[in-house]
Design a protein around this motif. Structure first.
Motif: not given
Length: 189
Positions: A20-21, A27-33, A35-43
């Protein structure tokens, strides 16, 4: 010493799978908003930066270009390098430069190093002497190569250069008109 965060660390902190990461990074559009927010925060929290070498192994692209110049102290070559670097950086490429000190054998050593580092292409301002070993490497590895300013005969590659004779002749015409036009003001005849 603190180790560099990995994609595994991002996935663990975000509570998602590694794939998922990976999808998000491509392509960030390939995951839900959500999940994308959680991944952005972790990064952001980890200070994660993708490993370009690992990406290159996966895709076959290093996003790196090698540049061979005969003299890294020559301002003319530095201008060419700077222009190429600015252009390539906008396209997402990194840049490696190697100076040969006008030695043909060093062109081969540097080119071999670039091959070892899996560069996507090479820009060469050659020494100007014949270099059969360089030609053999280029042909053996089917390198994407562009000559700038100088080229080797017998190597079929694009060339970017200046018509030195035409350029100098044009400059001399302009210069002579300026000098001749100003002669009466500073030379007594």
């Amino acid at each position: 010493m603190k180790r560099r965060p990995t994609i595994n660390d991002v996935a663990k902190l975000a509570g998602v799978s590694i794939s998922t990461v990976s999808r998000y990074l491509k392509d960030p559009s390939q995951v839900s908003e959500k999940l994308g927010e959680r991944i952005r925060e972790a990064i952001k929290k980890l200070g994660y930066k993708p490993n370009k070498i690992a990406q290159g192994l996966r895709t076959g692209d290093s996003k790196m270009i090698g540049f061979i110049v005969p003299d890294i102290t020559n301002p003319a070559f530095l201008t060419i390098v700077k222009g190429a670097e600015d252009f390539l950086r906008k396209k997402g490429y990194s840049f490696i430069i190697g100076g040969t000190d006008h030695k043909s054998k060093d062109e081969v050593v540097i080119l071999e190093s670039f091959i070892f580092h899996n560069v996507d292409g090479v820009i060469v301002t050659c020494t100007g002497y014949e270099n059969k070993a360089l030609k053999e490497l280029i042909e053996r590895y089917h390198l994407k190569l562009v000559f700038v300013d100088r080229r080797y005969p017998g190597i079929d590659a694009p060339y970017i250069g200046v018509d030195n004779f035409g350029g100098v002749a044009g400059w001399l015409i302009i210069w002579s008109k300026q000098v001749i036009g100003h002669l009466p003001t500073f030379v007594e005849i």
